[in-house]
Design an enzyme around this catalytic site. Sequence first.
Site, PDB file in Angstrom:
ATOM      1  N   ASP A   8       1.091  -1.188   0.215  1.00 25.50           N
ATOM      2  CA  ASP A   8       0.132   0.074  -0.123  1.00 25.50           C
ATOM      3  C   ASP A   8       0.861   1.241   0.208  1.00 25.50           C
ATOM      4  O   ASP A   8       1.859   1.160   0.506  1.00 25.50           O
ATOM      5  CB  ASP A   8      -0.890  -0.064   1.273  1.00 25.50           C
ATOM      6  CG  ASP A   8      -1.816   1.120   1.079  1.00 25.50           C
ATOM      7  OD1 ASP A   8      -2.853   1.031   0.373  1.00 25.50           O
ATOM      8  OD2 ASP A   8      -1.703   2.196   1.957  1.00 25.50           O
ATOM      9  N   GLU A 167      -5.056   9.624   9.150  1.00 25.06           N
ATOM     10  CA  GLU A 167      -3.989   9.411   9.376  1.00 25.06           C
ATOM     11  C   GLU A 167      -3.415  10.458  10.573  1.00 25.06           C
ATOM     12  O   GLU A 167      -2.314  10.135  11.334  1.00 25.06           O
ATOM     13  CB  GLU A 167      -2.699   9.454   8.433  1.00 25.06           C
ATOM     14  CG  GLU A 167      -3.265   8.324   7.217  1.00 25.06           C
ATOM     15  CD  GLU A 167      -2.083   8.212   6.339  1.00 25.06           C
ATOM     16  OE1 GLU A 167      -1.094   9.228   6.397  1.00 25.06           O
ATOM     17  OE2 GLU A 167      -2.073   7.419   5.563  1.00 25.06           O
ATOM     18  N   CYS A 201     -11.558   3.244  -0.764  1.00 27.87           N
ATOM     19  CA  CYS A 201     -10.137   3.531  -0.325  1.00 27.87           C
ATOM     20  C   CYS A 201      -9.880   2.640   1.109  1.00 27.87           C
ATOM     21  O   CYS A 201     -10.866   2.648   1.765  1.00 27.87           O
ATOM     22  CB  CYS A 201      -9.832   4.947  -0.079  1.00 27.87           C
ATOM     23  SG  CYS A 201      -8.407   5.435   0.743  1.00 27.87           S
ATOM     24  N   THR A 202      -8.894   2.112   1.048  1.00 32.66           N
ATOM     25  CA  THR A 202      -8.695   0.929   2.170  1.00 32.66           C
ATOM     26  C   THR A 202      -8.613   1.783   3.695  1.00 32.66           C
ATOM     27  O   THR A 202      -8.576   1.188   4.533  1.00 32.66           O
ATOM     28  CB  THR A 202      -7.519   0.101   2.010  1.00 32.66           C
ATOM     29  OG1 THR A 202      -6.193   0.860   1.703  1.00 32.66           O
ATOM     30  CG2 THR A 202      -7.903  -0.911   0.872  1.00 32.66           C
ATOM     31  N   HIS A 203      -8.387   3.088   3.576  1.00 34.37           N
ATOM     32  CA  HIS A 203      -8.507   3.831   4.984  1.00 34.37           C
ATOM     33  C   HIS A 203      -9.965   4.194   5.534  1.00 34.37           C
ATOM     34  O   HIS A 203      -9.931   4.001   6.474  1.00 34.37           O
ATOM     35  CB  HIS A 203      -7.835   5.201   4.612  1.00 34.37           C
ATOM     36  CG  HIS A 203      -6.401   5.422   4.536  1.00 34.37           C
ATOM     37  ND1 HIS A 203      -5.909   5.182   3.696  1.00 34.37           N
ATOM     38  CD2 HIS A 203      -5.518   6.084   5.713  1.00 34.37           C
ATOM     39  CE1 HIS A 203      -4.398   5.290   3.875  1.00 34.37           C
ATOM     40  NE2 HIS A 203      -4.250   5.894   4.759  1.00 34.37           N
TER      41      HIS A 203
END
Length: 282
Positions: A8, A167, A201-203
Amino acid sequence: MTPIGIFDSGYGGLTILDGIRHQLPQYDYLYLGDNARAPYGSRSFDVVYEFTRQAVEKLFSLGCQLVILGCNTASAKALRSIQQNDLPRWNSPGSPLYNPSAATRRVLGVIRPTAEVIGQLTRSRHVGLLATEGTVRSQSYQLEIHKLSPDVQVSGVACPLWVPIIEAGEASSPGADYFVKKRIDQLMALDPLIDTIILGCTHYPLLMPKIVKYAPQGVRLVPQGDYVASSLRDYFARHSEIEQRCSRNATVRYLTTENPDRFQETAQYFLSTPITAEHVDL
């Protein structure tokens, strides 16, 4: 050891790794985050391809036979070129990566597994996509979904601030509500008939409580981790020659192109458990 590689641009692929490990805990995994050059979402196709190619090459050199691009932007902008151009070269005699016993290396993405299930999930045949700018602009979800379910209409909205919010550890903060609601409202205004929303989106699973809060009642939300894991299980059943080469010691190793201490701290938001990371150069 022959671990399964998961790449990623940063941290989001950890949600893919987590989903895969829940269903396939027996294998060894090697996670690589290119955090020093993240985010990929607004970068050009050429840059994303080059960065992704470097990462896949690194994972192959570390013993992986199978690499999963646990990043929607990399899957959208780099996967096809790597599969069609680089894999044949890497698997050919004369390549520094050539290994006669490993000439069946494979690279998979996260878009196709999601596209495969959408036709079964939507009743209205109207699907929404929340993703990074790069993924939305690539039209990759539309292309893959239309191959399998030509009657499904897909509308996409980019969410440029969602990843930085996550994040920064602010996914649960009141300030995140505004940005989550804004993009969901924008998506539903594009097509009020949407009954299924892909979190592309993997977030984004880390924003799930707020996404659930602001999504219209009855709209199904589709995070990717479980679907990618199920697709990998099916892939192994159909490709035993790949599955048999994957080592089984239930280990995970984490690599980052950034500072390992910083990676370890942020990764806990995604995995809810302490990890140890190592620095690597690409």
